[in-house]
Design a protein around this motif. Structure first.
Motif, short mmCIF file in Angstrom:
data_model
loop_
_atom_site.label_atom_id
_atom_site.label_comp_id
_atom_site.label_asym_id
_atom_site.label_seq_id
_atom_site.Cartn_x
_atom_site.Cartn_y
_atom_site.Cartn_z
N HIS A 135 -3.27 14.16 5.22
CA HIS A 135 -3.97 13.15 4.44
C HIS A 135 -3.67 11.75 4.99
CE1 HIS A 135 -5.13 11.95 0.03
NE2 HIS A 135 -5.69 11.16 0.93
N ARG A 167 0.86 -1.19 0.00
CA ARG A 167 0.00 0.00 0.00
C ARG A 167 0.89 1.24 0.00
NH1 ARG A 167 -1.88 -2.97 3.94
NH2 ARG A 167 -1.21 -1.45 5.48
N ALA A 218 -5.31 10.85 8.14
CA ALA A 218 -6.75 10.59 8.03
C ALA A 218 -7.07 9.22 7.41
CB ALA A 218 -7.40 11.70 7.20
N LEU A 219 -6.07 8.59 6.82
CA LEU A 219 -6.33 7.31 6.17
C LEU A 219 -6.54 6.20 7.20
CD1 LEU A 219 -3.65 7.36 3.31
CD2 LEU A 219 -6.12 7.70 3.08
N THR A 220 -7.51 5.37 6.93
CA THR A 220 -7.74 4.27 7.87
C THR A 220 -6.82 3.10 7.56
OG1 THR A 220 -9.51 3.55 6.42
CG2 THR A 220 -10.13 4.87 8.34
N ASP A 221 -6.76 2.78 6.29
CA ASP A 221 -5.90 1.67 5.89
C ASP A 221 -4.54 2.25 5.49
OD1 ASP A 221 -5.19 -0.88 5.36
OD2 ASP A 221 -6.17 -0.97 3.38
N LYS A 222 -3.66 2.39 6.46
CA LYS A 222 -2.41 3.13 6.25
C LYS A 222 -1.48 2.46 5.22
CE LYS A 222 -2.63 6.12 9.91
NZ LYS A 222 -3.78 7.01 9.61
#
Lengths: 358, 358
Positions: free
Chosen positions: B251, B195, B254-258
DNA sequence: CGATTTTTGGCAAACGTTTGCTATGAATCG
DNA sequence: CGATTCATAGCAAACGTTTGCCAAAAATCG
């Protein structure tokens, strides 16, 4: 004849003033006047001429004009040998400010590097004596001089920037290196610091003399002895700032009576020094306060954010151009003025009370 | 007559070729030949002339020469509006390399900024069409164009640098943005990263298109979906790199799935991003690997030392000059060539295996 | 309406070189 | 020693403008 003429046209240059004149049905001289001195020519005629010029895409030949009037609109900036600094944006900032200001006034910027070789020196002198440039802004620390010709007596308007040469008759715009370092040091003293490490530029260099002088003044004002400061470096040029910082870190490590504050004379020095301190687990500002010089934008994002004395590059550039244009337009009064634009200490997170005081 | 002549002399120009001729006791044309074509003149005569020239400190007038031969020795570099970058030294490096290379070949460098205003555009066109410059190296992302005149059809030899315009007929020297990012990404994938966060330059910008393209290619090669990468930024120009990095940090927060790795498209972005990560106690490279673009010297001293794709600024500058001089000297063959000089990934300490794999 | 002033346009010289052509002097050859 | 060739020097035109000076035209005044 017209054949060879047309051939030449193919290869090279665009429409001439004569072409514009013919198309507009007037004499060449009228075109010249219409373009340079619009009010000395009938409005209707001028309109015809403008239209013809635009239609042909006419652009006056700068060299012909320059030759005739004996002047150019080119200003030269003489930069020191190497522009390569680690983090500082001073050169681009200065370049940009100067270029913009010149453009506003109808001038163009030519750049020249003054290295240690004769070639670069000769080149600059040819530019100056060959009528190519109208004036020069000097960022280098000496004036080119070779075989009897010297920039100093070229008759060219000159402005020295960053370095005060007003004593030698060259108007200068500088920042107050000395005062800025003095004040920064004083404020460190005020916090309780008594032992300092000073990261030096090249021995004898104008900036180093000034900055170290400011340091000593601050010590003297506070009644501290000169031995309160340890000088590190002095061999390498500012462009080697990272290396200076690294060596200073070793120097620091070897000291028995550790200073509690360091004054670095460029951001590069401070940055590499800090990176070494991190490795050595010296806490900043806990164990050691740091202030540096230049005010590079990147300081804000260092770990921790680095306090630095910001050089007013843009203001200086603008001031230099203004002084130069003044000198160009009034060749009479050579004031050999000196304009000082103050630096500003940007306090971030590398300064605190020394541990012994905490 | 001689009075006014002498007065002029006082005010302005130095010795003329005629003066040298008189002192050496020869004709003007002989002097000219002796200076330009030394072997077409008797050695003894030449010696006399050289001596006379040196004695008088004679420098040929460049504008008179230029006017006569219809050429100048000036090359223009067209820089983008703002030179102001946070940490990158690309502009000074390029400037220096180009200037040195030109100097070796007897040319001089003139700089021009291409901003969004008409004035800068007009200025550049005047330089080009007015015969002031002999060729141009373009670092800006568009060619100036105004009122029917365009740099593109000025007849001037042009080289585009940093940006590939060979498709539009302008020979270009570029680095392999796309390939470099692809390989950097691939190696991150090889380490186990799945990711990604991509810090973008301005949407649609040549470099951003190329770099993001490289990223996507790497994902595709590895059989990963395009959704494996989150794009941050895209609004601001590269000169706002620090701001982009800061916004990207928000940003990221704020991401949940880092993501486990970030590809920043300039060092500025990476540097400010990392400073924010430090505040947020995100460990680098433990929690997050980072690779960025530019290869600024300061990367080495970041916390931790930043891995970056180094742009070969000097090689590119040299190559651009060589191509330009080639085009100037052989006006016939316009090859519209493209020269790619590879960037090099400098691996430092911001890259590791993702935590999930550890 | 003629005389005087003002405005506007045109001719030609000048800026400091380079270079094609010609003239001169030296050198070579028969 | 004269004729031919070669090397070298000098004259003058050209590069594309600007600008001083004068002429012509227009405008103003008496």
């Amino acid at each position: 004849m017209s054949k060879s003429r047309d051939l030449l046209r193919e290869e090279q240059s665009g429409p001439l003033m004569a072409d514009v004149a013919k198309l507009a049905g007037v004499a060449i001289s009228t075109v010249s006047r219409a373009l340079a001195n619009p009010d000395r020519v009938n409005e209707k005629t001028r309109a015809k001429i403008d239209a013809a010029a635009k239609q042909l895409g006419y652009t006056p030949n700068a060299m012909a004009r320059g030759l005739r009037v004996g002047k150019s609109n080119v200003v030269m900036i003489v930069l020191p040998g190497s522009l390569y600094y680690g983090a500082s944006q001073i050169v681009p900032q200065v370049l940009q400010a100067i270029n913009n200001r010149l453009l506003e006034n109808g001038y163009t910027l030519m750049i020249a590097n003054l290295a240690r070789d004769e070639a670069s020196e000769r080149h600059i002198l040819n530019l100056a004596f060959g009528g190519t440039v109208r004036g020069a802004i000097i960022l280098a620390s000496k004036l080119p001089e070779l075989e009897g010709r010297s920039l100093g007596n070229s008759g060219l308007p000159l402005i020295s920037m960053l370095m005060d040469m007003s004593g030698a008759g060259v108007p200068s715009v500088v920042t107050n290196d000395r005062g800025a370092v003095r004040e920064a040091t004083s404020s460190l003293i005020g916090l309780g610091h008594r032992r300092f490490l000073y990261l030096a530029g090249p021995e004898g260099n104008y900036h180093d003399v000034e900055r170290f002088g400011g340091m000593l003044e601050a010590l003297q004002q506070a009644g501290l002895p000169e031995t309160a400061v340890v000088r590190s470096g002095g061999k390498l040029d500012y462009q080697e700032g990272f290396k200076i910082g690294l060596q200073a870190a070793d120097h620091f490590a070897a000291l028995t009576d550790k200073p509690t504050a360091v004054v670095a004379t460029s951001d590069d020095m401070a940055i590499s020094f800090m990176s070494k301190m991190r490795e050595m687990a010296v806490a900043i500002p806990g164990d050691l306060s740091i202030v540096s010089f230049d005010g590079s934008p990147v300081c804000e994002f260092c770990a921790p954010p680095l306090s630095s004395i910001m050089q007013p590059a843009e203001e200086m550039g603008i001031a230099a151009v203004d002084m130069l244009l003044e000198a160009i337009e009034n060749p009479g009064l050579s004031s050999a003025a000196r304009k000082v634009i103050p630096s500003q200490l940007i306090v971030r997170e590398t300064i605190s009370v020394p541990r012994s005081h905490a």
